[in-house]
Design an enzyme around this catalytic site. Structure first.
Site, PDB file in Angstrom:
ATOM      1  N   SER A   8      32.343  -4.286  75.089  1.00 58.99           N
ATOM      2  CA  SER A   8      31.016  -4.583  74.546  1.00 58.99           C
ATOM      3  C   SER A   8      30.834  -6.092  74.429  1.00 58.99           C
ATOM      4  O   SER A   8      31.802  -6.835  74.203  1.00 58.99           O
ATOM      5  CB  SER A   8      30.922  -3.953  73.155  1.00 58.99           C
ATOM      6  OG  SER A   8      29.825  -4.479  72.461  1.00 58.99           O
ATOM      7  N   TYR A  22      34.375  -2.099  64.248  1.00 57.96           N
ATOM      8  CA  TYR A  22      34.044  -1.588  65.586  1.00 57.96           C
ATOM      9  C   TYR A  22      34.281  -2.685  66.631  1.00 57.96           C
ATOM     10  O   TYR A  22      34.954  -2.482  67.641  1.00 57.96           O
ATOM     11  CB  TYR A  22      32.578  -1.118  65.621  1.00 57.96           C
ATOM     12  CG  TYR A  22      32.014  -1.016  67.011  1.00 57.96           C
ATOM     13  CD1 TYR A  22      32.303   0.081  67.816  1.00 57.96           C
ATOM     14  CD2 TYR A  22      31.202  -2.028  67.545  1.00 57.96           C
ATOM     15  CE1 TYR A  22      31.797   0.165  69.107  1.00 57.96           C
ATOM     16  CE2 TYR A  22      30.701  -1.950  68.834  1.00 57.96           C
ATOM     17  CZ  TYR A  22      30.995  -0.858  69.602  1.00 57.96           C
ATOM     18  OH  TYR A  22      30.505  -0.775  70.887  1.00 57.96           O
ATOM     19  N   LYS A  60      37.204  -3.225  69.887  1.00 64.02           N
ATOM     20  CA  LYS A  60      36.945  -3.567  71.296  1.00 64.02           C
ATOM     21  C   LYS A  60      37.800  -4.765  71.707  1.00 64.02           C
ATOM     22  O   LYS A  60      38.353  -4.798  72.811  1.00 64.02           O
ATOM     23  CB  LYS A  60      35.458  -3.862  71.520  1.00 64.02           C
ATOM     24  CG  LYS A  60      34.547  -2.666  71.335  1.00 64.02           C
ATOM     25  CD  LYS A  60      34.814  -1.577  72.370  1.00 64.02           C
ATOM     26  CE  LYS A  60      34.007  -0.317  72.131  1.00 64.02           C
ATOM     27  NZ  LYS A  60      34.455   0.834  72.931  1.00 64.02           N
TER      28      LYS A  60
HETATM   29  C1  UD1 Z   1      25.470  -3.487  68.424  1.00 73.04           C
HETATM   30  C2  UD1 Z   1      26.507  -4.195  69.248  1.00 73.04           C
HETATM   31  C3  UD1 Z   1      26.846  -3.398  70.456  1.00 73.04           C
HETATM   32  C4  UD1 Z   1      27.223  -1.997  70.061  1.00 73.04           C
HETATM   33  C5  UD1 Z   1      26.074  -1.369  69.323  1.00 73.04           C
HETATM   34  C6  UD1 Z   1      26.500   0.027  68.885  1.00 73.04           C
HETATM   35  C7  UD1 Z   1      26.308  -6.631  69.124  1.00 73.04           C
HETATM   36  C8  UD1 Z   1      25.721  -7.847  69.727  1.00 73.04           C
HETATM   37  N1  UD1 Z   1      25.984  -5.465  69.723  1.00 73.04           N
HETATM   38  O1  UD1 Z   1      24.262  -3.596  69.083  1.00 73.04           O
HETATM   39  O2  UD1 Z   1      27.927  -3.989  71.113  1.00 73.04           O
HETATM   40  O3  UD1 Z   1      27.542  -1.251  71.205  1.00 73.04           O
HETATM   41  O4  UD1 Z   1      25.768  -2.138  68.186  1.00 73.04           O
HETATM   42  O5  UD1 Z   1      25.602   0.587  68.026  1.00 73.04           O
HETATM   43  O6  UD1 Z   1      27.035  -6.671  68.172  1.00 73.04           O
HETATM   44  N2  UD1 Z   1      16.814  -3.435  64.969  1.00 73.04           N
HETATM   45  C9  UD1 Z   1      15.725  -3.457  64.114  1.00 73.04           C
HETATM   46  N3  UD1 Z   1      15.424  -2.318  63.419  1.00 73.04           N
HETATM   47  C10 UD1 Z   1      16.156  -1.173  63.528  1.00 73.04           C
HETATM   48  C11 UD1 Z   1      17.271  -1.165  64.415  1.00 73.04           C
HETATM   49  C12 UD1 Z   1      17.580  -2.303  65.112  1.00 73.04           C
HETATM   50  O7  UD1 Z   1      15.046  -4.477  63.978  1.00 73.04           O
HETATM   51  O8  UD1 Z   1      15.839  -0.193  62.838  1.00 73.04           O
HETATM   52  C13 UD1 Z   1      17.154  -4.642  65.715  1.00 73.04           C
HETATM   53  C14 UD1 Z   1      18.504  -5.214  65.370  1.00 73.04           C
HETATM   54  O9  UD1 Z   1      18.402  -6.110  64.299  1.00 73.04           O
HETATM   55  C15 UD1 Z   1      18.896  -5.894  66.678  1.00 73.04           C
HETATM   56  C16 UD1 Z   1      18.212  -5.060  67.749  1.00 73.04           C
HETATM   57  O10 UD1 Z   1      17.219  -4.305  67.078  1.00 73.04           O
HETATM   58  O11 UD1 Z   1      18.342  -7.175  66.721  1.00 73.04           O
HETATM   59  C17 UD1 Z   1      19.175  -4.116  68.445  1.00 73.04           C
HETATM   60  O12 UD1 Z   1      19.898  -3.394  67.459  1.00 73.04           O
HETATM   61  P1  UD1 Z   1      20.825  -2.160  67.847  1.00 73.04           P
HETATM   62  O13 UD1 Z   1      20.127  -1.257  68.802  1.00 73.04           O
HETATM   63  O14 UD1 Z   1      21.336  -1.584  66.578  1.00 73.04           O
HETATM   64  O15 UD1 Z   1      22.020  -2.808  68.672  1.00 73.04           O
HETATM   65  P2  UD1 Z   1      22.951  -4.076  68.340  1.00 73.04           P
HETATM   66  O16 UD1 Z   1      23.158  -4.212  66.899  1.00 73.04           O
HETATM   67  O17 UD1 Z   1      22.436  -5.233  69.112  1.00 73.04           O
END
Ligand code: UD1
Length: 329
Positions: A126, A151, A155
């Site tokens: 990841s 997590y 990795k």
């Molecule tokens: C993270 C990890 C990724 C992992 C994944 C597993 C990092 C960079 N990435 O992804 O390696 O495989 O988790 O779950 O650490 N968001 C909102 N509202 C929500 C949900 C998400 O604003 O309700 C935003 C988050 O703040 C983020 C983006 O959407 O900026 C993506 O979030 P998400 O889909 O949870 O993935 P990551 O956290 O990037």
């Protein structure tokens, strides 16, 4: 028959990879205990490939059961190891569960591979191994920073285990996989309530949730929300096939970023979903989520040069398929 053992092959990325392996002429053998997916994906794979798929319903940390799979299957050309827990927040609450399972399953798999002279393994890593990189887009030479969660730490440690083993390996460092197969027969069947962005958007779209909270709009980015590299899961699946072809011909240790190279903000992702599916998503701005990094997107030039891989599907196609899956699942 070029058998490839696919641990976690009934899961979200695993099931899409099984379909692509089959299309490329490999014979995938699934090892999955369905602990965070369902037989819906097994049935979906069979509908897509028009054939039965071999599936062992076992836990990859069970050495005895894994030994049995290896002796039953005979010659195996390589393994693709997806089986792992993946909920970042849960890993903070219950780190031991993550260390036991994520490292435990890789340990057992590597032992079985050594014993049976199976040399090639592709590992689901990841972009989280980089933490918040100093240089964007991030390339494979960026140092591993202190992991934001257990997590992420699993990795990093698993990549270390591969380096120290006698196997030939490719670690694929995924950015943010989204979307589903165009048939909507397979997808993310996780039992848990989703915590990732796109599955939450689709739940808002179908009325399962009232709204989505955008975690922070005060980051140092153009619209203030976090930036990620969202990659269509079918594109991601294809990279595993190319990685296996590559590894068979290029023994050694390798790591590749698998992302589109395009940074997309949370608000842009919501807008792309709305526009593609002609829907309106109810959202509000909330506080930052702890552990989130401000921005990350891939430099994918190495994977293009070595594997000939690049993302083909657009963000819009990914958002359309994500919605199709939500409606049909
Ligand atoms: C993270 C990890 C990724 C992992 C994944 C597993 C990092 C960079 N990435 O992804 O390696 O495989 O988790 O779950 O650490 N968001 C909102 N509202 C929500 C949900 C998400 O604003 O309700 C935003 C988050 O703040 C983020 C983006 O959407 O900026 C993506 O979030 P998400 O889909 O949870 O993935 P990551 O956290 O990037």
């Amino acid at each position: 028959m070029r058998k490839i053992l696919v641990t976690g092959g009934a899961g979200y990325i695993g099931s899409h990879t099984v379909v692509e392996l089959t299309a490329a002429g490999y014979t995938p053998i699934i090892v999955d205990n369905l602990c965070n997916t369902s037989t819906q994906n097994i049935e979906g794979i069979e509908k897509i490939i028009g054939n039965k798929i071999k599936w062992h319903n076992i836990d990859c940390t069970d050495k005895k059961a894994m030994d049995k799979v290896f002796s039953e299957e005979g010659t195996i050309e390589g393994a693709i190891h997806f089986a792992a827990y993946k909920a970042v927040e849960e890993s903070v609450q219950n780190p031991q569960k993550y260390y036991d399972n994520n490292m435990g399953s890789l340990k057992v798999l590597l032992e079985c591979m050594r014993k049976n002279k199976v040399k090639n393994i592709i590992f689901s890593s990841s972009c989280t191994v980089y933490g918040m990189p100093d240089i964007l887009p991030v390339d494979e030479n960026a140092p591993f920073k202190k992991a934001e969660s257990p997590y992420g730490e699993t990795k990093q440690i698993c990549e270390g285990m591969l380096k120290d083993d006698t196997c030939n390996s490719v670690a694929l460092r995924y950015f943010n996989p989204i979307g589903s197969h165009s048939t909507a027969f397979i997808g993310d069947c996780s039992a848990d309530s989703p915590s990732n962005l796109v599955p939450i958007i689709t739940e808002v779209a179908n009325g399962k949730r009232e709204k989505i909270t955008v975690f922070g709009d005060d980051y140092n980015t153009p619209d203030g929300t976090c930036i990620r590299d969202y990659i269509h899961v079918v594109d991601l699946a294809k990279s595993h096939v190319l990685a296996m072809d590559f590894l068979i011909n290029n023994p050694g240790k390798h790591a590749f970023n698998v992302g589109t190279g395009i940074g997309v903000s949370v608000l842009d992702a919501i807008k792309a979903f709305e526009k593609t599916n002609n829907l309106s998503i109810n959202y509000s701005i909330g506080p930052r989520r702890s552990g989130d990094i401000e921005q990350i997107y891939a430099n994918s030039s190495l994977v293009k040069a070595k594997l000939g891989w690049e993302a083909k599907e657009s963000l819009e196609q990914a958002m359309k398929s994500a919605w199709d899956w939500e409606k049909l699942k």
